[in-house]
Scaffold this active site. Structure first.
Site, mmCIF file in Angstrom:
data_model
loop_
_atom_site.group_PDB
_atom_site.id
_atom_site.type_symbol
_atom_site.label_atom_id
_atom_site.label_comp_id
_atom_site.label_asym_id
_atom_site.label_seq_id
_atom_site.Cartn_x
_atom_site.Cartn_y
_atom_site.Cartn_z
ATOM 1 C CG ASP A 16 -1.779 -1.250 1.288
ATOM 2 O OD1 ASP A 16 -2.260 -1.685 0.233
ATOM 3 O OD2 ASP A 16 -1.924 -1.808 2.386
ATOM 4 N N GLY A 18 1.972 2.644 -2.839
ATOM 5 C CA GLY A 18 1.769 3.377 -4.101
ATOM 6 C C GLY A 18 2.535 2.808 -5.279
ATOM 7 C CG ASN A 43 -2.699 -11.303 -1.990
ATOM 8 O OD1 ASN A 43 -2.528 -11.177 -3.197
ATOM 9 N ND2 ASN A 43 -1.780 -11.802 -1.201
ATOM 10 C CB ALA A 44 -2.166 -7.201 -4.942
ATOM 11 N N GLY A 45 -4.102 -4.900 -4.078
ATOM 12 C CA GLY A 45 -5.026 -3.901 -4.589
ATOM 13 C C GLY A 45 -4.208 -2.713 -5.072
ATOM 14 C CG HIS A 46 -1.255 -2.779 -7.538
ATOM 15 N ND1 HIS A 46 -0.252 -3.245 -8.340
ATOM 16 C CD2 HIS A 46 -0.970 -3.223 -6.294
ATOM 17 C CE1 HIS A 46 0.597 -3.942 -7.608
ATOM 18 N NE2 HIS A 46 0.177 -3.953 -6.359
ATOM 19 C CD GLN A 178 0.652 -9.288 -1.797
ATOM 20 O OE1 GLN A 178 1.398 -10.004 -2.421
ATOM 21 N NE2 GLN A 178 -0.567 -9.023 -2.206
ATOM 22 C CB ALA A 250 -6.953 -1.015 -2.541
ATOM 23 N NE ARG A 254 -8.221 -6.648 6.134
ATOM 24 C CZ ARG A 254 -7.284 -7.582 6.207
ATOM 25 N NH1 ARG A 254 -7.133 -8.286 7.325
ATOM 26 N NH2 ARG A 254 -6.466 -7.808 5.195
#
Ligand code: IMP
Ligand code: MG
Length: 336
Positions: A16, A18, A43-46, A178, A250, A254
């Site tokens: 997270d 960036g 699991n990632a959120g870009h 991650q 993202a 949470r």
């Protein structure tokens, strides 16, 4: 003779920081033939801002926004359901995906059962519940399923050996997921993810070590972590940082726990990843909060001003071989 050059993006903290923003920027300014997601799963959120629109991708690399071949590598685990949802989301957002998205034949697959298990059992360490851990467990237990066995994925399959070594002048951007503090080996085990989040993790996707050119390390001016361990110390300032920084996951929404930056985590991450350039994001958050602090060698160091902190950090990075002109301080809203 075929040649390969690789720039890599790694996260120096707990995810997270960036990476999506840096990936988006590099895709625009460098002439890559491929963008490779090299570890992790859904699991990632870009978070990516493209032409004024916000997109959150979980598995598909940033290259797709620029029509660059976007590859999910064998270091990843892929959730096909999520993968097709994401393609649809991109298409609906006006991004042309046809012929641009690929999955390595030997990438392992996340099943519905793994996701169910992860939602049940992942509470202990606070996983994202996306089936990541079970998929890697089965991979290494040699009981997993690979992409090549899934008929629906057939149109997307790619053989990475052929892709990297039969092309003429292959220029790859490796987009990590991650972060160093979540790395299976170098993170704070067991509060880690199940993949290799380092530059070495990129190489595991069939790339020769000598192909690595620049390694972009991405950090924030403070740390955040999301998961079950207690991370955030007592004190209002940390809630303030999380509020101002809008620190919500993202992927799962949470709230992230916040803390000052730890110089030793950063130093380890820079060394082990072979980082050549560093981007510090969200400088404006500490400016709004009005405090500038880091942990160094077990002690807290307080700075009088933003410039003092930047100077301290720059000096420390310089001693590790990352000199000032390769260190970038960036604002939340800045689209570098
Ligand atoms: P898993 O990767 O879902 O197994 O979760 C393991 C740990 O990594 C948990 O603490 C997650 O919150 C964290 N994690 C996984 N992916 C990300 C990410 O993309 N950003 C931040 N934390 C993550
Ligand atoms: Mg993220």
């Amino acid at each position: 003779m075929s040649t390969q050059t690789v720039d890599c993006i790694v996260d120096l903290q707990y995810g997270d920081c960036g990476k999506g923003k840096v990936a988006h920027h590099l895709c625009q300014t460098k002439n890559y033939t491929h963008v490779l997601r090299y570890n992790g799963g859904a699991n990632a959120g870009h978070t990516i801002f493209h032409k004024g629109k916000k997109f959150i991708t979980h598995q598909i690399p940033a290259g797709v926004f620029f029509g660059i071949k976007s590859v999910v590598g064998n270091g990843c685990v892929l959730d096909p359901v999520q993968f097709f949802n994401e393609i649809q989301m991109l298409e609906e957002g006006g991004i042309e995906t046809k012929g641009k998205i690929f999955v390595a034949e030997n990438t392992h697959i996340i099943t519905e059962a793994y996701k169910e298990e992860d939602k049940r059992e992942g509470v202990r360490i606070g996983t994202t519940g996306r089936g990541n851990g079970p998929a890697y467990r089965e991979k290494y237990g040699r009981t997993g399923k690979r992409a090549i066995e899934i008929p629906d994925l057939k149109p997307y399959l790619i053989n990475l050996y052929r892709e990297w070594y039969e092309g003429n002048n292959v220029r790859i951007l490796g987009e990590g997921a991650q972060g160093f503090g979540l790395d299976i080996d170098w993170g704070d085990y067991p509060f880690v993810t199940s993949s290799h989040c380092t530059t070495a993790g990129a190489l595991l996707n069939g790339l020769p070590p000598r192909s690595i050119k620049d390694v972009w390390g991405v950090a924030k001016m403070y740390e955040t972590y999301v998961g079950s361990k207690k991370f955030q110390p007592e004190g209002d300032v940390f809630n303030k940082i999380a509020d101002v920084g809008e620190e919500f996951g993202a992927t799962t929404g949470r709230r992230r726990q916040a803390n000052w930056m730890n110089m030793q985590t950063l130093e380890r991450a820079i060394r082990i990843n072979g980082v050549t350039r560093v981007v510090f994001n969200k400088v404006d958050v500490l400016r709004t909060v009005g405090q500038w602090e880091v942990y160094d060698k077990g002690r807290k160091v307080e700075f009088k001003s933003e410039d003092d902190m930047k100077e301290f950090v720059t000096a420390r990075l310089t001693s590790l071989g990352v000199i000032g002109k390769n260190i970038f301080f960036s604002e939340s809203k800045e689209r570098i």
